[in-house]
Design a protein around this motif. Structure first.
Motif, PDB file in Angstrom:
ATOM      1  N   GLU A   1       0.912  -1.266  -0.008  1.00 51.92           N
ATOM      2  CA  GLU A   1       0.031  -0.184   0.013  1.00 51.92           C
ATOM      3  C   GLU A   1       0.917   1.243   0.003  1.00 51.92           C
TER       4      GLU A   1
ATOM      5  N   ALA B   1      -1.349  -2.798 -10.002  1.00 48.80           N
ATOM      6  CA  ALA B   1      -1.418  -3.861  -8.646  1.00 48.80           C
ATOM      7  C   ALA B   1       0.135  -4.104  -8.327  1.00 48.80           C
TER       8      ALA B   1
ATOM      9  N   GLY C   1      -4.265  -2.978  -5.016  1.00 45.26           N
ATOM     10  CA  GLY C   1      -4.291  -2.900  -6.361  1.00 45.26           C
ATOM     11  C   GLY C   1      -5.281  -1.707  -6.376  1.00 45.26           C
TER      12      GLY C   1
ATOM     13  N   SER D   1      -8.621  -5.655  -6.845  1.00 46.57           N
ATOM     14  CA  SER D   1      -8.266  -4.261  -6.621  1.00 46.57           C
ATOM     15  C   SER D   1      -9.230  -3.366  -6.366  1.00 46.57           C
ATOM     16  N   HIS D   2      -8.785  -2.026  -5.839  1.00 49.43           N
ATOM     17  CA  HIS D   2      -9.761  -1.066  -5.435  1.00 49.43           C
ATOM     18  C   HIS D   2      -9.874  -0.029  -6.431  1.00 49.43           C
TER      19      HIS D   2
END
Length: 352
Positions: free
Chosen positions: A210, A229, A244, A263-264
Protein backbone atom coordinates in the motif's frame (compact mmCIF):
# COMPACT_ATOMS: atom_id res chain seq x y z
CA UNK A 1 10.45 3.28 -21.63
CA UNK A 2 11.63 0.33 -23.69
CA UNK A 3 10.65 -1.00 -27.07
CA UNK A 4 8.67 -4.23 -27.44
CA UNK A 5 9.04 -6.28 -30.62
CA UNK A 6 6.09 -8.49 -31.63
CA UNK A 7 7.05 -10.34 -34.81
CA UNK A 8 4.74 -12.79 -36.61
CA UNK A 9 6.86 -15.59 -38.07
CA UNK A 10 5.03 -17.56 -40.77
CA UNK A 11 7.79 -17.89 -43.35
CA UNK A 12 11.56 -17.83 -43.47
CA UNK A 13 11.71 -14.16 -44.50
CA UNK A 14 10.70 -13.12 -40.97
CA UNK A 15 13.55 -15.04 -39.33
CA UNK A 16 15.93 -12.25 -40.31
CA UNK A 17 13.54 -9.71 -38.73
CA UNK A 18 13.77 -11.62 -35.46
CA UNK A 19 17.56 -11.59 -35.55
CA UNK A 20 17.69 -7.87 -36.30
CA UNK A 21 15.24 -7.13 -33.48
CA UNK A 22 17.27 -9.15 -30.98
CA UNK A 23 20.41 -7.32 -31.98
CA UNK A 24 18.62 -3.98 -31.45
CA UNK A 25 17.32 -5.12 -28.04
CA UNK A 26 20.81 -6.29 -27.07
CA UNK A 27 22.18 -2.85 -27.92
CA UNK A 28 19.57 -1.26 -25.63
CA UNK A 29 20.56 -3.70 -22.88
CA UNK A 30 24.24 -2.90 -23.52
CA UNK A 31 25.23 -6.51 -24.07
CA UNK A 32 28.72 -7.01 -25.39
CA UNK A 33 29.25 -8.35 -28.95
CA UNK A 34 29.67 -11.96 -27.79
CA UNK A 35 26.44 -12.05 -25.74
CA UNK A 36 24.64 -10.23 -28.56
CA UNK A 37 25.77 -12.93 -31.00
CA UNK A 38 24.61 -15.63 -28.58
CA UNK A 39 21.19 -13.99 -28.27
CA UNK A 40 20.91 -13.67 -32.06
CA UNK A 41 21.84 -17.34 -32.54
CA UNK A 42 19.21 -18.60 -30.09
CA UNK A 43 16.50 -16.25 -31.39
CA UNK A 44 17.20 -17.33 -34.98
CA UNK A 45 16.99 -20.99 -33.97
CA UNK A 46 13.66 -20.47 -32.19
CA UNK A 47 12.23 -18.53 -35.14
CA UNK A 48 13.41 -21.17 -37.60
CA UNK A 49 11.72 -23.87 -35.50
CA UNK A 50 8.42 -21.97 -35.73
CA UNK A 51 8.54 -22.15 -39.52
CA UNK A 52 9.77 -25.73 -39.81
CA UNK A 53 7.82 -27.46 -37.05
CA UNK A 54 4.78 -25.35 -36.13
CA UNK A 55 3.60 -23.76 -39.40
CA UNK A 56 4.48 -20.39 -37.90
CA UNK A 57 3.98 -18.51 -34.68
CA UNK A 58 5.16 -15.29 -33.09
CA UNK A 59 8.30 -14.04 -31.35
CA UNK A 60 8.07 -11.45 -28.59
CA UNK A 61 11.25 -9.58 -27.64
CA UNK A 62 11.44 -7.30 -24.63
CA UNK A 63 13.83 -5.94 -22.01
CA UNK A 64 12.97 -7.35 -18.59
CA UNK A 65 14.05 -6.72 -15.01
CA UNK A 66 16.08 -9.21 -13.03
CA UNK A 67 15.46 -8.92 -9.28
CA UNK A 68 18.75 -8.13 -7.63
CA UNK A 69 21.11 -5.38 -6.62
CA UNK A 70 21.16 -3.67 -10.02
CA UNK A 71 18.57 -2.88 -12.67
CA UNK A 72 20.66 -4.12 -15.58
CA UNK A 73 17.99 -5.50 -17.92
CA UNK A 74 17.99 -8.81 -19.71
CA UNK A 75 16.82 -9.41 -23.27
CA UNK A 76 13.87 -11.80 -23.23
CA UNK A 77 12.89 -13.78 -26.32
CA UNK A 78 9.61 -15.72 -26.27
CA UNK A 79 8.63 -18.00 -29.16
CA UNK A 80 4.94 -18.97 -29.11
CA UNK A 81 3.05 -21.30 -31.44
CA UNK A 82 -0.10 -23.40 -31.84
CA UNK A 83 1.77 -26.28 -33.49
CA UNK A 84 1.67 -30.01 -32.77
CA UNK A 85 4.12 -29.79 -29.88
CA UNK A 86 7.39 -31.61 -29.25
CA UNK A 87 6.88 -35.40 -29.04
CA UNK A 88 10.00 -36.09 -26.95
CA UNK A 89 11.02 -33.08 -24.88
CA UNK A 90 13.90 -34.91 -23.19
CA UNK A 91 15.47 -35.74 -26.55
CA UNK A 92 14.78 -32.24 -27.91
CA UNK A 93 16.67 -30.69 -25.00
CA UNK A 94 19.71 -32.86 -25.58
CA UNK A 95 22.65 -30.72 -26.66
CA UNK A 96 23.04 -30.78 -30.44
CA UNK A 97 19.73 -32.52 -31.15
CA UNK A 98 17.91 -31.12 -34.17
CA UNK A 99 15.35 -32.49 -36.63
CA UNK A 100 15.33 -29.54 -39.03
CA UNK A 101 17.51 -29.38 -42.13
CA UNK A 102 17.20 -25.59 -41.93
CA UNK A 103 18.41 -25.51 -38.35
CA UNK A 104 21.61 -23.68 -37.52
CA UNK A 105 22.75 -26.86 -35.80
CA UNK A 106 22.34 -25.34 -32.36
CA UNK A 107 19.24 -27.22 -31.27
CA UNK A 108 17.20 -26.53 -28.16
CA UNK A 109 19.77 -28.19 -25.91
CA UNK A 110 22.45 -25.77 -27.04
CA UNK A 111 20.00 -22.88 -26.70
CA UNK A 112 19.37 -23.91 -23.10
CA UNK A 113 23.09 -24.15 -22.39
CA UNK A 114 24.18 -20.79 -23.84
CA UNK A 115 21.22 -18.62 -22.80
CA UNK A 116 21.34 -16.98 -19.39
CA UNK A 117 17.96 -18.63 -18.69
CA UNK A 118 15.90 -20.97 -20.82
CA UNK A 119 12.70 -22.94 -20.39
CA UNK A 120 9.98 -24.38 -22.59
CA UNK A 121 6.55 -25.93 -22.28
CA UNK A 122 5.10 -28.11 -25.00
CA UNK A 123 1.88 -30.06 -25.41
CA UNK A 124 -0.34 -31.02 -28.34
CA UNK A 125 -1.74 -27.45 -28.15
CA UNK A 126 1.62 -25.92 -29.05
CA UNK A 127 4.95 -24.84 -27.62
CA UNK A 128 6.18 -21.85 -25.64
CA UNK A 129 9.94 -21.29 -25.32
CA UNK A 130 11.47 -18.40 -23.39
CA UNK A 131 15.16 -17.44 -23.39
CA UNK A 132 16.81 -14.56 -21.55
CA UNK A 133 20.21 -13.02 -22.10
CA UNK A 134 22.24 -10.74 -19.90
CA UNK A 135 25.93 -10.05 -19.63
CA UNK A 136 26.58 -13.26 -17.72
CA UNK A 137 26.85 -16.72 -19.31
CA UNK A 138 24.35 -19.47 -18.62
CA UNK A 139 23.45 -19.72 -14.94
CA UNK A 140 22.88 -22.83 -12.90
CA UNK A 141 19.13 -22.78 -13.32
CA UNK A 142 18.37 -25.50 -10.79
CA UNK A 143 20.36 -23.69 -8.12
CA UNK A 144 18.61 -20.42 -8.90
CA UNK A 145 15.12 -21.81 -8.50
CA UNK A 146 15.15 -21.34 -4.75
CA UNK A 147 12.68 -18.87 -3.30
CA UNK A 148 9.95 -16.90 -5.07
CA UNK A 149 10.41 -16.12 -8.75
CA UNK A 150 8.81 -13.57 -11.05
CA UNK A 151 8.41 -13.22 -14.80
CA UNK A 152 6.04 -11.96 -17.44
CA UNK A 153 5.13 -11.28 -21.04
CA UNK A 154 4.08 -8.00 -22.69
CA UNK A 155 2.25 -7.64 -26.02
CA UNK A 156 1.58 -4.24 -27.65
CA UNK A 157 -1.70 -3.76 -29.47
CA UNK A 158 -1.38 -4.15 -33.24
CA UNK A 159 2.39 -4.86 -33.19
CA UNK A 160 3.06 -1.28 -32.03
CA UNK A 161 6.54 -0.28 -30.91
CA UNK A 162 5.47 0.42 -27.33
CA UNK A 163 3.03 -1.25 -25.00
CA UNK A 164 1.07 0.82 -22.50
CA UNK A 165 1.50 -2.03 -20.02
CA UNK A 166 4.56 -2.80 -17.96
CA UNK A 167 5.54 -5.34 -15.33
CA UNK A 168 8.55 -5.19 -13.07
CA UNK A 169 10.00 -6.96 -10.05
CA UNK A 170 12.42 -5.97 -7.31
CA UNK A 171 13.97 -7.63 -4.29
CA UNK A 172 14.61 -5.89 -0.95
CA UNK A 173 15.78 -8.05 1.93
CA UNK A 174 13.32 -10.90 2.43
CA UNK A 175 10.72 -9.29 0.14
CA UNK A 176 10.20 -9.94 -3.56
CA UNK A 177 7.75 -7.47 -5.10
CA UNK A 178 6.01 -7.78 -8.47
CA UNK A 179 3.95 -5.01 -10.07
CA UNK A 180 1.84 -4.78 -13.18
CA UNK A 181 0.86 -1.36 -14.50
CA UNK A 182 -1.57 -0.47 -17.29
CA UNK A 183 -1.15 3.12 -18.49
CA UNK A 184 -4.33 4.82 -19.62
CA UNK A 185 -4.79 4.56 -23.37
CA UNK A 186 -2.21 3.19 -25.80
CA UNK A 187 1.12 4.06 -27.31
CA UNK A 188 4.07 6.04 -26.02
CA UNK A 189 2.12 8.20 -23.52
CA UNK A 190 0.57 5.15 -21.87
CA UNK A 191 3.99 3.47 -21.85
CA UNK A 192 5.44 6.54 -20.13
CA UNK A 193 2.94 6.14 -17.28
CA UNK A 194 3.51 2.42 -16.78
CA UNK A 195 7.29 2.89 -17.00
CA UNK A 196 7.11 5.56 -14.30
CA UNK A 197 5.37 3.04 -12.05
CA UNK A 198 8.12 0.50 -12.70
CA UNK A 199 10.81 3.08 -11.93
CA UNK A 200 9.15 3.99 -8.64
CA UNK A 201 9.02 0.34 -7.59
CA UNK A 202 12.79 0.21 -7.57
CA UNK A 203 12.93 3.22 -5.26
CA UNK A 204 10.36 1.86 -2.80
CA UNK A 205 10.61 -1.94 -2.93
CA UNK A 206 11.48 -2.01 0.78
CA UNK A 207 7.99 -0.72 1.62
CA UNK A 208 4.72 -2.70 1.94
CA UNK A 209 2.38 -2.76 -1.10
CA UNK A 210 0.00 0.00 0.00
CA UNK A 211 2.92 2.36 0.66
CA UNK A 212 4.48 1.52 -2.70
CA UNK A 213 1.23 2.57 -4.37
CA UNK A 214 1.14 5.80 -2.35
CA UNK A 215 4.67 6.62 -3.50
CA UNK A 216 3.69 5.88 -7.11
CA UNK A 217 0.78 8.34 -7.07
CA UNK A 218 2.87 11.57 -7.05
CA UNK A 219 5.44 9.93 -9.36
CA UNK A 220 2.69 9.42 -11.97
CA UNK A 221 0.96 12.82 -11.66
CA UNK A 222 2.79 14.17 -14.71
CA UNK A 223 1.58 11.19 -16.77
CA UNK A 224 -1.80 9.93 -17.91
CA UNK A 225 -1.95 7.72 -14.82
CA UNK A 226 -2.23 3.97 -14.62
CA UNK A 227 -3.94 1.04 -13.03
CA UNK A 228 -1.35 -0.69 -10.84
CA UNK A 229 -1.31 -3.88 -8.79
CA UNK A 230 1.43 -4.75 -6.31
CA UNK A 231 2.11 -8.26 -5.01
CA UNK A 232 4.79 -8.85 -2.40
CA UNK A 233 6.06 -12.09 -0.89
CA UNK A 234 7.99 -11.97 2.38
CA UNK A 235 9.97 -15.17 2.79
CA UNK A 236 10.62 -14.46 6.48
CA UNK A 237 6.92 -14.39 7.36
CA UNK A 238 5.69 -16.74 4.60
CA UNK A 239 3.02 -14.24 3.57
CA UNK A 240 1.70 -12.78 0.34
CA UNK A 241 0.41 -9.20 0.47
CA UNK A 242 -1.58 -7.79 -2.44
CA UNK A 243 -2.92 -4.30 -3.13
CA UNK A 244 -4.19 -2.77 -6.34
CA UNK A 245 -5.70 0.44 -7.68
CA UNK A 246 -7.58 0.13 -10.95
CA UNK A 247 -8.60 -2.77 -13.15
CA UNK A 248 -5.64 -5.13 -12.92
CA UNK A 249 -6.80 -8.74 -12.65
CA UNK A 250 -5.24 -11.09 -10.09
CA UNK A 251 -5.76 -14.80 -9.50
CA UNK A 252 -4.03 -16.84 -6.83
CA UNK A 253 -3.53 -20.59 -7.17
CA UNK A 254 -3.16 -22.11 -3.71
CA UNK A 255 -3.77 -25.75 -2.93
CA UNK A 256 -6.20 -27.04 -5.54
CA UNK A 257 -8.14 -23.85 -6.27
CA UNK A 258 -7.92 -20.46 -7.95
CA UNK A 259 -9.11 -17.37 -6.05
CA UNK A 260 -9.62 -13.80 -7.24
CA UNK A 261 -7.78 -10.94 -5.52
CA UNK A 262 -9.67 -7.72 -6.15
CA UNK A 263 -8.14 -4.29 -6.70
CA UNK A 264 -9.70 -1.03 -5.47
CA UNK A 265 -11.24 1.44 -7.97
CA UNK A 266 -9.10 4.42 -8.91
CA UNK A 267 -6.21 5.64 -11.04
CA UNK A 268 -2.67 5.95 -9.71
CA UNK A 269 -1.50 9.46 -10.61
CA UNK A 270 -5.02 10.88 -11.04
CA UNK A 271 -7.75 9.52 -8.74
CA UNK A 272 -6.10 7.81 -5.81
CA UNK A 273 -8.44 6.32 -3.17
CA UNK A 274 -8.42 7.52 0.43
CA UNK A 275 -7.53 4.01 1.59
CA UNK A 276 -6.09 0.99 -0.20
CA UNK A 277 -7.24 -2.42 1.08
CA UNK A 278 -4.51 -5.02 1.42
CA UNK A 279 -5.23 -8.71 0.93
CA UNK A 280 -2.96 -11.05 2.86
CA UNK A 281 -2.61 -14.78 2.28
CA UNK A 282 -0.22 -17.48 3.46
CA UNK A 283 2.46 -18.17 0.82
CA UNK A 284 3.35 -21.85 0.56
CA UNK A 285 5.42 -24.02 -1.79
CA UNK A 286 3.52 -24.52 -5.03
CA UNK A 287 1.52 -21.27 -4.77
CA UNK A 288 1.33 -19.07 -7.84
CA UNK A 289 -0.12 -15.62 -8.52
CA UNK A 290 -1.14 -14.31 -11.95
CA UNK A 291 -1.51 -10.57 -12.59
CA UNK A 292 -2.90 -9.36 -15.91
CA UNK A 293 -4.07 -6.19 -17.61
CA UNK A 294 -7.55 -5.89 -19.11
CA UNK A 295 -6.22 -6.85 -22.53
CA UNK A 296 -6.62 -10.46 -21.43
CA UNK A 297 -10.20 -11.69 -21.92
CA UNK A 298 -12.08 -11.30 -18.64
CA UNK A 299 -13.27 -14.91 -18.67
CA UNK A 300 -9.92 -16.54 -19.34
CA UNK A 301 -9.67 -20.05 -17.95
CA UNK A 302 -6.78 -20.70 -15.56
CA UNK A 303 -4.53 -23.62 -16.53
CA UNK A 304 -5.18 -26.92 -14.79
CA UNK A 305 -1.89 -28.58 -15.72
CA UNK A 306 0.34 -28.72 -12.64
CA UNK A 307 3.24 -29.39 -14.98
CA UNK A 308 2.82 -25.92 -16.50
CA UNK A 309 2.61 -24.22 -13.10
CA UNK A 310 6.03 -25.63 -12.22
CA UNK A 311 7.70 -23.90 -15.17
CA UNK A 312 9.46 -20.57 -15.16
CA UNK A 313 7.01 -17.70 -14.54
CA UNK A 314 7.53 -16.14 -17.99
CA UNK A 315 6.64 -19.46 -19.64
CA UNK A 316 3.48 -19.70 -17.51
CA UNK A 317 2.58 -16.11 -18.42
CA UNK A 318 3.14 -16.63 -22.15
CA UNK A 319 1.10 -19.85 -22.15
CA UNK A 320 -1.80 -18.16 -20.36
CA UNK A 321 -1.68 -15.35 -22.93
CA UNK A 322 -1.58 -17.80 -25.84
CA UNK A 323 -4.43 -19.98 -24.57
CA UNK A 324 -6.67 -17.02 -23.70
CA UNK A 325 -6.60 -15.73 -27.28
CA UNK A 326 -6.19 -17.05 -30.80
CA UNK A 327 -5.76 -15.89 -34.37
CA UNK A 328 -9.57 -15.82 -34.62
CA UNK A 329 -9.93 -14.00 -31.29
CA UNK A 330 -6.86 -11.76 -30.91
CA UNK A 331 -6.25 -9.49 -27.95
CA UNK A 332 -7.88 -6.07 -28.36
CA UNK A 333 -5.64 -4.01 -26.12
CA UNK A 334 -2.07 -3.85 -24.90
CA UNK A 335 -1.80 -7.05 -22.88
CA UNK A 336 0.58 -7.99 -20.11
CA UNK A 337 0.63 -11.08 -17.90
CA UNK A 338 3.00 -11.38 -14.94
CA UNK A 339 3.47 -14.36 -12.65
CA UNK A 340 4.83 -14.68 -9.13
CA UNK A 341 5.71 -18.27 -8.26
CA UNK A 342 7.05 -20.09 -5.24
CA UNK A 343 9.22 -23.19 -5.10
CA UNK A 344 7.15 -25.85 -6.87
CA UNK A 345 7.35 -29.59 -6.97
CA UNK A 346 9.30 -30.10 -10.21
CA UNK A 347 6.65 -31.40 -12.62
CA UNK A 348 7.87 -29.43 -15.61
CA UNK A 349 8.28 -32.37 -17.95
CA UNK A 350 5.39 -34.53 -16.74
CA UNK A 351 3.05 -35.50 -19.57
CA UNK A 352 0.13 -33.08 -19.92
Amino acid sequence: MGRVWDIPVHDSTRVRDVRVAVEAASAQARLDPHRTAVAALVATELATNLVKHASGGRVLIDLVDRPGATRAPAVQVAAIDYGPGIPDITAALRDGYSTSEASLGAGLGTCMRIASDFDLYSTSRGTVAVARFDQEPATRREGNRQGPRAGGINVPLGHAEHSGDAWSCARAGSRLTLILADGLGHGAHAAHASSAAADELHRSAHLPPEEILRHMHPALRATRGAAVAVAQVDTDTGELAFAGVGNIGARLHAGDSWDHLVSHPGIVGAQFPASVPVRRRPWRPGDLLVLHSDGLPSRWIPPNDLGLLAHEPAVVAATILRDASSAANPVRDDTSVAVLASDPVDRRHDPA
